[in-house]
Design a protein around this motif. Structure first.
Motif, PDB file in Angstrom:
ATOM      1  N   PHE A  32       0.869  -1.183   0.000  1.00 42.61           N
ATOM      2  CA  PHE A  32       0.000   0.000   0.000  1.00 42.61           C
ATOM      3  C   PHE A  32       0.889   1.210   0.000  1.00 42.61           C
ATOM      4  O   PHE A  32       2.107   1.115   0.203  1.00 42.61           O
ATOM      5  N   CYS A  33       0.298   2.360  -0.219  1.00 36.31           N
ATOM      6  CA  CYS A  33       1.052   3.621  -0.338  1.00 36.31           C
ATOM      7  C   CYS A  33       0.125   4.700   0.211  1.00 36.31           C
ATOM      8  O   CYS A  33      -0.460   5.472  -0.535  1.00 36.31           O
ATOM      9  N   VAL A  34      -0.040   4.684   1.526  1.00 40.69           N
ATOM     10  CA  VAL A  34      -1.027   5.563   2.183  1.00 40.69           C
ATOM     11  C   VAL A  34      -0.715   7.024   1.893  1.00 40.69           C
ATOM     12  O   VAL A  34       0.401   7.484   2.153  1.00 40.69           O
ATOM     13  N   ALA A  35      -1.707   7.755   1.416  1.00 48.49           N
ATOM     14  CA  ALA A  35      -1.496   9.150   1.026  1.00 48.49           C
ATOM     15  C   ALA A  35      -1.104  10.014   2.212  1.00 48.49           C
ATOM     16  O   ALA A  35      -1.621   9.856   3.319  1.00 48.49           O
ATOM     17  N   THR A  36      -0.206  10.931   1.948  1.00 51.88           N
ATOM     18  CA  THR A  36       0.190  11.886   2.975  1.00 51.88           C
ATOM     19  C   THR A  36      -0.207  13.277   2.493  1.00 51.88           C
ATOM     20  O   THR A  36      -0.697  13.451   1.382  1.00 51.88           O
ATOM     21  N   LYS A  37      -0.010  14.277   3.336  1.00 50.19           N
ATOM     22  CA  LYS A  37      -0.291  15.655   2.917  1.00 50.19           C
ATOM     23  C   LYS A  37       0.586  15.979   1.713  1.00 50.19           C
ATOM     24  O   LYS A  37       1.740  15.569   1.639  1.00 50.19           O
ATOM     25  N   LYS A  51       2.941   8.055   2.992  1.00 45.97           N
ATOM     26  CA  LYS A  51       3.525   8.017   4.330  1.00 45.97           C
ATOM     27  C   LYS A  51       4.578   6.924   4.416  1.00 45.97           C
ATOM     28  O   LYS A  51       4.523   5.931   3.686  1.00 45.97           O
ATOM     29  N   ASP A  52       5.461   7.075   5.346  1.00 42.60           N
ATOM     30  CA  ASP A  52       6.379   5.996   5.707  1.00 42.60           C
ATOM     31  C   ASP A  52       5.533   4.782   6.102  1.00 42.60           C
ATOM     32  O   ASP A  52       4.694   4.877   7.003  1.00 42.60           O
ATOM     33  N   PRO A  53       5.715   3.630   5.435  1.00 47.08           N
ATOM     34  CA  PRO A  53       4.876   2.463   5.750  1.00 47.08           C
ATOM     35  C   PRO A  53       4.980   2.021   7.205  1.00 47.08           C
ATOM     36  O   PRO A  53       4.032   1.424   7.733  1.00 47.08           O
ATOM     37  N   MET A  54       6.066   2.334   7.858  1.00 43.56           N
ATOM     38  CA  MET A  54       6.202   1.940   9.266  1.00 43.56           C
ATOM     39  C   MET A  54       5.274   2.751  10.178  1.00 43.56           C
ATOM     40  O   MET A  54       5.022   2.358  11.311  1.00 43.56           O
ATOM     41  N   LEU A  55       4.803   3.882   9.681  1.00 45.39           N
ATOM     42  CA  LEU A  55       3.950   4.751  10.503  1.00 45.39           C
ATOM     43  C   LEU A  55       2.470   4.572  10.204  1.00 45.39           C
ATOM     44  O   LEU A  55       1.620   5.251  10.785  1.00 45.39           O
ATOM     45  N   VAL A  56       2.167   3.677   9.305  1.00 45.21           N
ATOM     46  CA  VAL A  56       0.773   3.469   8.904  1.00 45.21           C
ATOM     47  C   VAL A  56       0.007   2.763  10.015  1.00 45.21           C
ATOM     48  O   VAL A  56       0.544   1.884  10.691  1.00 45.21           O
TER      49      VAL A  56
ATOM     50  N   GLY E  42      10.150  11.215   5.373  1.00 41.48           N
ATOM     51  CA  GLY E  42       9.217  10.091   5.308  1.00 41.48           C
ATOM     52  C   GLY E  42       8.232  10.184   4.169  1.00 41.48           C
ATOM     53  O   GLY E  42       7.121   9.670   4.264  1.00 41.48           O
ATOM     54  N   VAL E  43       8.617  10.848   3.088  1.00 45.15           N
ATOM     55  CA  VAL E  43       7.712  10.952   1.948  1.00 45.15           C
ATOM     56  C   VAL E  43       8.152   9.976   0.856  1.00 45.15           C
ATOM     57  O   VAL E  43       9.331   9.931   0.490  1.00 45.15           O
ATOM     58  N   PHE E  44       7.205   9.207   0.356  1.00 44.87           N
ATOM     59  CA  PHE E  44       7.457   8.184  -0.641  1.00 44.87           C
ATOM     60  C   PHE E  44       6.520   8.405  -1.841  1.00 44.87           C
ATOM     61  O   PHE E  44       5.628   9.242  -1.785  1.00 44.87           O
ATOM     62  N   VAL E  45       6.733   7.643  -2.895  1.00 46.20           N
ATOM     63  CA  VAL E  45       5.786   7.599  -4.011  1.00 46.20           C
ATOM     64  C   VAL E  45       5.470   6.135  -4.323  1.00 46.20           C
ATOM     65  O   VAL E  45       6.129   5.237  -3.798  1.00 46.20           O
ATOM     66  N   ASN E  46       4.493   5.921  -5.173  1.00 44.63           N
ATOM     67  CA  ASN E  46       4.212   4.571  -5.668  1.00 44.63           C
ATOM     68  C   ASN E  46       5.447   4.139  -6.457  1.00 44.63           C
ATOM     69  O   ASN E  46       5.764   4.737  -7.483  1.00 44.63           O
ATOM     70  N   GLY E  47       6.157   3.121  -5.996  1.00 47.25           N
ATOM     71  CA  GLY E  47       7.455   2.791  -6.566  1.00 47.25           C
ATOM     72  C   GLY E  47       8.533   3.596  -5.859  1.00 47.25           C
ATOM     73  O   GLY E  47       8.569   3.642  -4.636  1.00 47.25           O
ATOM     74  N   LYS E  48       9.399   4.273  -6.629  1.00 48.42           N
ATOM     75  CA  LYS E  48      10.545   4.970  -6.044  1.00 48.42           C
ATOM     76  C   LYS E  48      10.775   6.312  -6.731  1.00 48.42           C
ATOM     77  O   LYS E  48      10.462   6.470  -7.911  1.00 48.42           O
TER      78      LYS E  48
END
Lengths: 220, 220, 220, 220, 220, 220
Positions: A32-37, A51-56, E42-48
């Motif tokens: 998953f790739c939970v949306a952040t601001k 979001k960082d997946p560890m913080l989900v 801690g900001v990511f995207v779908n993939g990298k």
């Protein structure tokens, strides 16, 4: 005028909610790739940053209160509560969203609209709805009267509507095949854009008297 | 009535041509998959069945005559010649199509419409067009006046139009990101569907007098 | 040598322009996602970062000047002006782009090339072109002579070319099914890469004398 | 001439095998869709028709004999055994394929080629390979010498090659991101198409003497 | 307990490696998009996120050492070395990955697992494996015994396993149709999650005595 | 034994219904492509063949009776009524489906399962559910207790479950992002496949006594 403005706000919210067709979103590249601001400096991506997946947490995947009826005291007599990626951040990259639609008795209407990015599948929980969509060409209308427990599909991108023809409130749940289906309420987009479309365009397109176009552009 | 029917035919053809937005088609799984006649027994597939690749010729990938002006002697004063997969069978699985649009002087209009399956990119060859599209929510109008050599993009699924504001004919070439973009001309789909939409729906949605709705439903 | 280098620059630009095949881009997750300047610190995404949608204007979706002929005074006698997402930021996520190709009389050539990410559909505005593509296996050549108003399709990923066999300038408009189709001009990529490919590879692959390979590697 | 024809057959087979780049295939809509013989009457679909799932067996998903060395006694000194959907019908709709590549000592070459529909990831089992690919624009060459246990990635659509620079046979396994990656061996497609490309095109594109072009067109 | 924890670590790593099914990743929008370190904050995207393409080198596309046997001295007697986008940054956006799997003699097992985002194609280099997958509904088991040079396909999302039934070590190479296929080892996910699943759920789902469930939850 | 067989049928149906996660289906290439009966001679396509669009009616897009409670008198105390493309032919190519799930009081369980082709979004209409999913690696469990009006998302491909922890019946509506999401009920697929998985594989994978494995294989 002030009342009109209020109405516009109400209508736009309604329009937002009243649509939810479903598009074909890109696949996820992780669980998953939970949306952040959205990132600062006005920089966005297609979809959302994550979001960082560890913080989900579980809250990122949930929403409470869809059992509460929406307020249908507005000009069209309907209300849409749409749970897209803006409401449930866990929907990012997952290609689906959900909505509750309430209809006032005797004519509550979710007016003709399209979802540019989603097909919609709807189940009636209460009441009686006359629903339909129009094919793109030729413009064939396909309609059905639905009662509690009935399900109907509105294909992506086609103009469709739902209309309460019963004497009681009606309630429906709709699912849409995009995290952000979008909604274009026809009357609002055509007659209520900001700034307005050149009235000569609308006069010719709708074969209306210019006064009627002017009147409509003031309404929306 | 008979005249109205004739007009309808003309308008529907026009509508067909006047649209061509572009969607996101599945990828090819071979070099090409040239469309063949739909199989007998009324069985179809998503897209088209294909010819034996050994029988494919250059003609499957070509079309002649897009230098010929379309006939704009109709109520909206425009004409669209769309080359989608029905006209160029080699486009099957390849995700693109092309159109020529002609506009009569002083107001030729390609009326507000959407393409459910395509983005459109347009280049003006001759004349002066006022073009625009409306975003889904809020309903923001984005417009520009284009002259020869100017290019404009209409994003997939959004309502858009082109209007000849010059004193001469105007001609444009448009490319669309689908082999079969589809077109929904708003006025025709809403007021001209077959069978017609329940007038109560349109009266409420457009906040029009019922007589006006009845009048419009007879026009389209 | 110096002249060769100059030529290389011209040729590379030409190659860039002379290609525009069409790929299958991911779908948008909002109405549009207008490309912004790449973020600082050398960080990129698949495609582009986007502008704040509230700051988007009509200029983000347009380009002027495609009516101006390109300069064909170069070794191959052709010029490509490609409008991809780098030229029209509004194309980001929308899966299409457009190009103008000019050909000098008597042999202006858009040399054999592929577009790794796009199918191309081309319309001839002026002149006479001999065009063709080669299938992947077996290597079948499919060709046609095109005149003004003729349209032709070059499937994604296949080697193709356009050659002016007329006595006048030729002009074509091409649309490509990707926001960034890419172009690989065969002769340049094979004989003009930087650094050069080991000549033993090319000698064996093309069954050429080593001196010819060395000569070619100096040309490109 | 007869020898040339024989060589051509060998080379085309080689070319077929020597490529396997990887594309982005549509997703499956069921667990699997094992390819069946193409339907009669020359009708095909994008990809393949499928067998009744009840009749599917383990053999549909398997292939034996990839431990057997390919015959590298040919002009380029290499051999590709590609297991695409034509060899393993269970690969249909699943977006992957596999190949074994054998190289003769002292210069066995898998000549420059592209895969229009696939990225390739390769592992060297034995020997020493000099491998590389060229970016689309500018034409930058990226190379590496690989030994047993080394892995390398060739991005979709880019021209690439593998060259045995060791004194022993070399063997590699390559995976490709499409059920039918396709292969375009540059020299064969450009100089060996059927019918041949107009020599004027190749003379200008490759800046070769017309006699050299004629010679090459006879070779391939 | 401490030993159990150690085992868990080993097993999880194994599980990671032992899976690699293949999904359908979005297409690239440029030649490549080599993954970079995830952005700060801690900001990511779908993939990298991707590196500046000008700074990309051959090392971004390669990995050395897959000829080295993995350590199978663990409870299941197998070891997976997966080269996904985290190991080869050049795989980002390219939809493929590769793995080596080692099996101890007499029963080395890559236990039942799924890859949520990839189909897997496997070739046996040494030894004898009994492999299989289970269809989704009905739950049909499809198995085969493989020897050196045999290839087998495991469709995306289905539960599958590989079991060494020979007297020697076994080695396989597997390719997966995603840059990040993911792996869900069934026993670990069900009985070894953190925190544990409510034992009442597992007791009912597996029709096991509650003591057995408690025992299993301590094992994993 | 006979009873066991009956149970198996019931359970398989349940399993079918109890799943509906959502995958990423190919986009439509026309307004809709209503599924028809599979063609004779055992030939299928990815997805379904379609009806002649002129023969399509509203019934192709609808289903009645989802207000009727499913029968939960079975071993797990739950029942899933899934409306996928087999039940609503109009869903073909549209990428969505819908289900009703009923749970018996005090422990009705939709047991751990995955949907290989869909994300699921669920709304509780009545009762109290303890729901959760396990991430792929590490195996983190994310859970929540849901009451009427609460919504939860289960990402594509991950193992998840719903468990009635209340004293009353529970009812939920779930939407899935595929026309045919598929369902793999873990316990059934692992211990109840036909033919059974070699018990040595399960003994080692689950670290169970062989007698327990034999017992379980008889249960499912």
């Amino acid at each position: 005028m002030k009342g009109g403005a209020h109405f516009l706000v109400g209508f736009v919210l309604l329009a937002l909610a009243s649509s939810f067709a479903s598009a074909y979103d890109p696949s996820p590249l992780q669980d998953f790739c939970v949306a952040t601001k959205d990132a600062k400096d006005g920089v966005f991506v297609n979809g959302k940053f994550c979001k960082d997946p560890m913080l989900v947490t579980a809250n990122d995947f949930s929403f409470s209160g869809l059992n509460i009826a929406g307020n249908t005291s507005n000009q069209v007599g309907s209300n849409v509560t749409l749970l897209n990626v803006d409401k449930i951040p866990g929907l990012n990259t997952l290609g689906i969203s959900l909505a509750r639609i309430d209809f006032a008795p005797y004519g509550g209407l979710n007016p003709p609209h399209t979802h540019p990015r989603a097909t919609e599948i709807l189940i009636v929980l209460e009441g009686t709805l006359y629903v339909g969509f129009v094919t793109s060409n030729p413009n064939r209308l396909i309609t059905k009267v639905l009662n509690a427990g009935d399900v109907f599909v509105f294909p992506i991108g086609l103009i469709h509507f739902q209309f309460n023809i019963g004497k009681t409130n009606a309630v429906a749940i709709a699912a849409l095949s995009s995290q952000n289906p979008g909604v274009i309420t026809i009357a609002n987009a055509v007659f209520g854009s900001n700034p307005p479309i050149n009235p000569d365009v609308l006069t010719k397109a709708f074969q209306l008297d210019k006064n009627v176009v002017n009147y409509l552009q003031k309404q929306f």
